[in-house]
Scaffold this motif. Structure first.
Motif, PDB file in Angstrom:
ATOM      1  N   MET A   1     -16.388  31.521  23.799  1.00 23.20           N
ATOM      2  CA  MET A   1     -16.393  30.563  24.112  1.00 23.20           C
ATOM      3  C   MET A   1     -15.256  30.603  23.643  1.00 23.20           C
ATOM      4  O   MET A   1     -15.026  30.777  22.009  1.00 23.20           O
ATOM      5  N   THR A   2     -14.023  30.066  23.575  1.00 21.82           N
ATOM      6  CA  THR A   2     -12.637  29.624  22.683  1.00 21.82           C
ATOM      7  C   THR A   2     -12.505  28.734  21.572  1.00 21.82           C
ATOM      8  O   THR A   2     -13.016  27.239  22.055  1.00 21.82           O
ATOM      9  N   PRO A   3     -12.807  28.959  20.607  1.00 23.98           N
ATOM     10  CA  PRO A   3     -12.374  28.127  19.929  1.00 23.98           C
ATOM     11  C   PRO A   3     -11.560  26.650  19.594  1.00 23.98           C
ATOM     12  O   PRO A   3     -10.609  27.144  20.619  1.00 23.98           O
ATOM     13  N   ALA A   4     -12.291  25.596  19.033  1.00 19.29           N
ATOM     14  CA  ALA A   4     -11.310  24.015  19.389  1.00 19.29           C
ATOM     15  C   ALA A   4     -10.346  24.361  18.845  1.00 19.29           C
ATOM     16  O   ALA A   4      -9.868  25.115  17.624  1.00 19.29           O
ATOM     17  N   PRO A   5      -9.243  23.877  18.818  1.00 27.07           N
ATOM     18  CA  PRO A   5      -7.798  24.336  18.375  1.00 27.07           C
ATOM     19  C   PRO A   5      -8.121  23.308  16.933  1.00 27.07           C
ATOM     20  O   PRO A   5      -8.498  22.274  16.998  1.00 27.07           O
ATOM     21  N   PRO A   6      -7.584  23.813  15.810  1.00 33.80           N
ATOM     22  CA  PRO A   6      -7.631  22.998  14.355  1.00 33.80           C
ATOM     23  C   PRO A   6      -6.701  21.385  14.962  1.00 33.80           C
ATOM     24  O   PRO A   6      -5.992  21.124  15.610  1.00 33.80           O
ATOM     25  N   LEU A   7      -7.761  20.554  13.943  1.00 31.16           N
ATOM     26  CA  LEU A   7      -6.981  19.563  14.276  1.00 31.16           C
ATOM     27  C   LEU A   7      -6.383  18.364  13.495  1.00 31.16           C
ATOM     28  O   LEU A   7      -5.396  17.397  13.383  1.00 31.16           O
ATOM     29  N   THR A   8      -6.446  19.411  12.291  1.00 29.52           N
ATOM     30  CA  THR A   8      -4.886  19.071  11.264  1.00 29.52           C
ATOM     31  C   THR A   8      -4.530  20.538  10.562  1.00 29.52           C
ATOM     32  O   THR A   8      -5.676  21.326  10.693  1.00 29.52           O
ATOM     33  N   LEU A   9      -3.430  20.166  10.322  1.00 33.28           N
ATOM     34  CA  LEU A   9      -3.503  21.550  10.027  1.00 33.28           C
ATOM     35  C   LEU A   9      -2.244  21.329   8.806  1.00 33.28           C
ATOM     36  O   LEU A   9      -1.559  20.053   8.442  1.00 33.28           O
ATOM     37  N   LEU A  10      -1.983  22.204   7.688  1.00 36.64           N
ATOM     38  CA  LEU A  10      -0.765  22.053   5.965  1.00 36.64           C
ATOM     39  C   LEU A  10       0.139  22.788   6.429  1.00 36.64           C
ATOM     40  O   LEU A  10      -0.472  24.185   6.228  1.00 36.64           O
ATOM     41  N   TYR A  11       0.923  22.775   6.271  1.00 42.32           N
ATOM     42  CA  TYR A  11       2.167  23.521   5.541  1.00 42.32           C
ATOM     43  C   TYR A  11       2.083  23.687   4.398  1.00 42.32           C
ATOM     44  O   TYR A  11       2.148  22.837   3.830  1.00 42.32           O
ATOM     45  N   ALA A  12       2.176  24.853   3.754  1.00 39.81           N
ATOM     46  CA  ALA A  12       2.458  25.726   2.631  1.00 39.81           C
ATOM     47  C   ALA A  12       3.363  26.295   2.430  1.00 39.81           C
ATOM     48  O   ALA A  12       3.778  27.766   3.412  1.00 39.81           O
ATOM     49  N   PRO A  13       4.688  26.535   2.003  1.00 35.43           N
ATOM     50  CA  PRO A  13       5.333  27.507   1.937  1.00 35.43           C
ATOM     51  C   PRO A  13       5.407  29.012   1.623  1.00 35.43           C
ATOM     52  O   PRO A  13       4.293  28.950   0.275  1.00 35.43           O
ATOM     53  N   GLY A  14       5.860  29.739   2.064  1.00 37.46           N
ATOM     54  CA  GLY A  14       5.310  31.247   2.061  1.00 37.46           C
ATOM     55  C   GLY A  14       6.295  31.637   0.379  1.00 37.46           C
ATOM     56  O   GLY A  14       4.963  32.787   0.220  1.00 37.46           O
ATOM     57  N   ASP A  15       6.847  31.127  -0.262  1.00 33.13           N
ATOM     58  CA  ASP A  15       7.214  31.529  -1.364  1.00 33.13           C
ATOM     59  C   ASP A  15       6.526  30.618  -2.286  1.00 33.13           C
ATOM     60  O   ASP A  15       7.280  30.797  -3.975  1.00 33.13           O
ATOM     61  N   ARG A  16       5.581  30.289  -2.153  1.00 35.87           N
ATOM     62  CA  ARG A  16       5.101  29.322  -3.345  1.00 35.87           C
ATOM     63  C   ARG A  16       3.115  29.507  -3.490  1.00 35.87           C
ATOM     64  O   ARG A  16       2.250  29.154  -2.597  1.00 35.87           O
ATOM     65  N   PRO A  17       3.002  30.842  -3.885  1.00 30.84           N
ATOM     66  CA  PRO A  17       1.484  31.614  -3.675  1.00 30.84           C
ATOM     67  C   PRO A  17       0.073  29.811  -4.560  1.00 30.84           C
ATOM     68  O   PRO A  17      -0.495  30.482  -3.546  1.00 30.84           O
ATOM     69  N   GLY A  18       0.601  29.905  -5.080  1.00 30.89           N
ATOM     70  CA  GLY A  18      -0.271  28.160  -5.640  1.00 30.89           C
ATOM     71  C   GLY A  18      -0.150  27.533  -4.754  1.00 30.89           C
ATOM     72  O   GLY A  18      -1.583  26.947  -4.548  1.00 30.89           O
ATOM     73  N   ARG A  19       0.651  26.765  -3.840  1.00 29.21           N
ATOM     74  CA  ARG A  19       0.673  26.004  -3.071  1.00 29.21           C
ATOM     75  C   ARG A  19      -0.082  26.448  -1.653  1.00 29.21           C
ATOM     76  O   ARG A  19      -1.028  25.472  -1.535  1.00 29.21           O
TER      77      ARG A  19
END
Length: 285
Positions: A1-19
């Motif tokens: 079964m295809t997993p349900a798409p995410p309801l919430t997604l959060l952006y984080a900048p790739g040059d900030r590993p801590g974030r």
């Protein structure tokens, strides 16, 4: 079964590993590591290397990567760096308007779900063509900041037609309902909630965020209400009874009849309601 798409997604900048680490612990259904707009040109090589290192192994929650425009050198380098990495749950392609660019990305990342961001008038006009450009396309959605700037749109009301266009194109292509673009004001939860309600009314489902405190607002706006769940259960029970008795028509206790499409929508509502609520965590700062 295809997993349900995410309801919430959060952006984080790739040059900030801590974030990125904080985003992975934020309670979002998925994290989007951004190599494009959130990363200045001098930092792109480092962001790409850090993201590739992170995704050499599985992550606690699914990670999508927003790459640079694949028509350019940075975008092509992003695709090459991500190829074959087990932690890549999907790639978001920005500024898509050419089906050839979609097929190029699909060939570079075989088996990786592609999420297309339509950020121009041309992209919106070609929404269905782009959605069907390659079997690897997993979703389409708008990049509303760039689109608004191009069209001179003053507020969200001016985006209603474009939002409906991608909803129809996604449905016609057999894709999930599009997710809503980011809401730029972190300090305006009421505005975010109202915007989510407007998006949901148009058929959008779920939304990307730019800060963890936006996540519970998005989740609350897109999860069905108690009344919607109760009605969906009533329809599902009627459908189950009809299937058991071999009755063709579905009648609710109050005498209303429903058809197969209504039953399908009720089951989607129940599936959405069953998702676990997101967790809250410390802000990414």
């Amino acid at each position: 079964m295809t997993p349900a798409p995410p309801l919430t997604l959060l952006y984080a900048p790739g040059d900030r590993p801590g974030r990125v680490a904080k985003a992975l612990a934020s309670g979002a259904d998925a994290v989007i590591v951004d190599l494009e707009d959130a990363v200045a040109a001098p930092a792109k090589d480092g962001a790409r290397a850090a993201t590739a290192a992170l995704l050499r192994e599985a992550t606690p929650v699914p990670v999508q990567v927003r790459v640079n425009d694949v028509r350019g050198e940075a975008g092509r380098a992003d695709l090459a760096a991500l190829a074959g990495l087990p932690g890549v749950a999907g790639v978001r392609l920005p500024k898509v308007a050419d089906p050839g660019a979609v097929r190029f990305a699909a060939a570079a990342l075989p088996g990786v779900p592609l999420h297309l961001l339509l950020e121009s008038a041309e992209g919106v006009e070609r929404a269905f063509e782009l959605a069907r450009a390659d079997p690897g396309v997993a979703s389409i959605g708008l990049g509303e900041a760039d689109l608004s700037a191009e069209l001179g749109v003053a507020d969200e009301a001016g985006l209603a037609w474009a939002r409906s266009r991608v909803v129809v194109a996604a449905g016609a292509a057999g894709l999930p309902a599009p997710q809503q673009s980011v809401y730029p004001r972190v300090d305006d939860p009421d505005g975010l909630a109202a915007s989510c309600r407007a998006g949901r009314a148009l058929g959008l489902l779920g939304r990307a965020a730019i800060h963890p405190r936006q996540l519970p607002v998005i989740a609350a706006a897109y999860r069905p209400s108690a009344a919607e769940v109760a009605r969906a259960r009533e329809i599902e029970e009627a459908a189950a009874a009809a299937e058991e008795t071999g009755t063709g028509a579905l009648a609710l206790p109050d005498g209303r009849f429903v058809d197969v499409a209504v039953v399908r929508q009720a089951r989607r509502t129940l599936a959405l309601a069953a998702r676990a609520p997101g967790r809250r965590s410390d802000p990414i700062g």
